[in-house]
Design an enzyme around this catalytic site. Sequence first.
Site, PDB file in Angstrom:
ATOM      1  N   GLU A   1     -10.169   1.893   4.009  1.00 54.22           N
ATOM      2  CA  GLU A   1      -9.834   3.035   3.122  1.00 54.22           C
ATOM      3  C   GLU A   1     -11.117   3.611   2.484  1.00 54.22           C
ATOM      4  OE1 GLU A   1      -6.535   2.336   0.213  1.00 54.22           O
ATOM      5  OE2 GLU A   1      -8.041   2.757  -1.310  1.00 54.22           O
TER       6      GLU A   1
ATOM      7  N   LYS B   1      -4.626  -6.862   3.511  1.00 50.56           N
ATOM      8  CA  LYS B   1      -4.638  -5.742   2.562  1.00 50.56           C
ATOM      9  C   LYS B   1      -6.070  -5.453   2.094  1.00 50.56           C
ATOM     10  CE  LYS B   1      -3.055  -2.499  -0.151  1.00 50.56           C
ATOM     11  NZ  LYS B   1      -3.889  -2.278  -1.271  1.00 50.56           N
TER      12      LYS B   1
ATOM     13  N   HIS C   1      -7.671  -3.534   4.790  1.00 48.54           N
ATOM     14  CA  HIS C   1      -7.086  -2.187   4.715  1.00 48.54           C
ATOM     15  C   HIS C   1      -7.877  -1.361   3.703  1.00 48.54           C
ATOM     16  CE1 HIS C   1      -4.573   0.676   2.478  1.00 48.54           C
ATOM     17  NE2 HIS C   1      -3.877   0.879   3.581  1.00 48.54           N
ATOM     18  N   ASN C   2      -8.135  -1.943   2.552  1.00 47.81           N
ATOM     19  CA  ASN C   2      -8.850  -1.199   1.515  1.00 47.81           C
ATOM     20  C   ASN C   2     -10.310  -0.949   1.894  1.00 47.81           C
ATOM     21  OD1 ASN C   2      -6.420  -1.494   0.168  1.00 47.81           O
ATOM     22  ND2 ASN C   2      -7.367  -1.849  -1.810  1.00 47.81           N
TER      23      ASN C   2
ATOM     24  N   SER D   1       0.820  -1.212   0.000  1.00 48.62           N
ATOM     25  CA  SER D   1       0.000   0.000   0.000  1.00 48.62           C
ATOM     26  C   SER D   1       0.851   1.258   0.000  1.00 48.62           C
ATOM     27  CB  SER D   1      -0.915   0.037   1.227  1.00 48.62           C
ATOM     28  OG  SER D   1      -1.676   1.227   1.207  1.00 48.62           O
TER      29      SER D   1
END
Length: 468
Positions: A193, A186, A189-190, A132
């Site tokens: 986000e 990940k 995480h997105n 990222s």
Amino acid sequence: MPERDLSTFGLVGLGVMGRNFILNVADKGFTALGYDLDPEKAAALEKEGAASGRVRATDNLEAFVGGLERPRRIMLLVPAGKPVDAVIDALLPHLEAGDIIVDGGNSFYKDTDRREAFLKEKGIHFFGAGVSGGAEGARRGPSIMPGGSREAYAHLKPIFEAVAARYQNEPCVAYLGPKSAGNYVKMVHNGIEYALMQAIAETYDLLKHLGGLDNAQLAATFSRWNEGRLQSFLVEITSHIFRQPDPLGSGALVDRILDKAKQKGTGKWTSQNAMDLGIPVPSLDISVSMRQISALKPIREKAEGMYPKPALPAADLQWVEAAEATLYFTFITAYAQGMHLLSEASKAYGYELELGEIAKIWRAGCIIRAALLADITGAYQARPELDNLLLDPGFAEKVRPALEPTRRLVSAGIQHGIAIPTLAGSLSYFDAMSSGRLPLNLVQAQRDYFGAHTYERTDREGTFHTEW
Ligand code: 6PG
């Protein structure tokens, strides 16, 4: 190729991310060899890397594989999906047992599990390692989220720790767990986000319509917030965005950008998987829905003509401070939902995730980096078994004073017809999660009424059915 000319690190896919990542590896003193099918991309890197003397590139796959030290460390930065399988298939005949392939893209975690199992049979280690930080992060220091074989990670550790972003001199990379643990982290995480981005967008709408702020004031407000507890990459870039003039006309560029947001799917995957695992992540879900609603512009425009909005009140700058508290509160709930999902996924998929470690490697380099992550790291280090961040006494101290301004601003936004589902949904998530009793007794009664689905009672053990 003579042994001394072999490179330590190989990278497939010399697009912007790949090129930047390999230059970063070379900057840290490692020799690196890039490969791309496109001879122009290979030639461009060869030229760009000449200065360091440590980067070379080729469009010949055999020369690439033959030019790497063993065990080979080959990272793929190619689009997720079929291209990853195609590269693996092309590499495989040239690899040997013990070699390592790292997929640095946003691959779906189930694809990573499939690839890892397939390659394991051939003696090849496969890592899904989310990267990222965008193109700039890849060049200057990303946050890296690797999952795979713990033993094989020893071969990647020195390189990843050297290239990753640093937070107070600690690298923003850590071995996260087996199989697809890295891609899963990940993905979440997105998902977070998406929620942070949508929360900022809704706050912008409130500041504009209730606070009466123009772009210069918005820029100044987000800059100021970025100096305080909301300090984060996304708040910072938002302040820059409001200052950017339109290169093709007058005024600010942001006002000329069409309000239809695209998505590549990682946010949607997070929501889909959270549904499967039974962990509520409504702030993340709504953010995905809002991208979908944004895409339905013709319907929105038609409906706007049919349903006039309530008149806006006189602009009042008092909303600016309430907005800061609301955004802070929403950030906390978004991280809380994402971390909760990670804790459940860790149990369901055997990832053995350490949530404190994850928060730690998100403190710099990645898109959701924020001052809050230092506090989240502390909370999970102190209480690794914490079910939900909202139960942390330190976070309770932060949440309590933010509630009154959040309720006030969310109410005003709703009253005036401003669409703020992420802010409002986060508040409702909080209210529900902090209610010992919910009205879902009635839902159970209804289920039993029409379908004899039975219910439990508050005052005795067992399962009951009533002829209503
Ligand atoms: C990152 C970003 C990166 C990418 C997103 C964009 O961590 O560097 O998350 O992975 O920008 O995939 O996703 P959408 O196109 O779905 O908004």
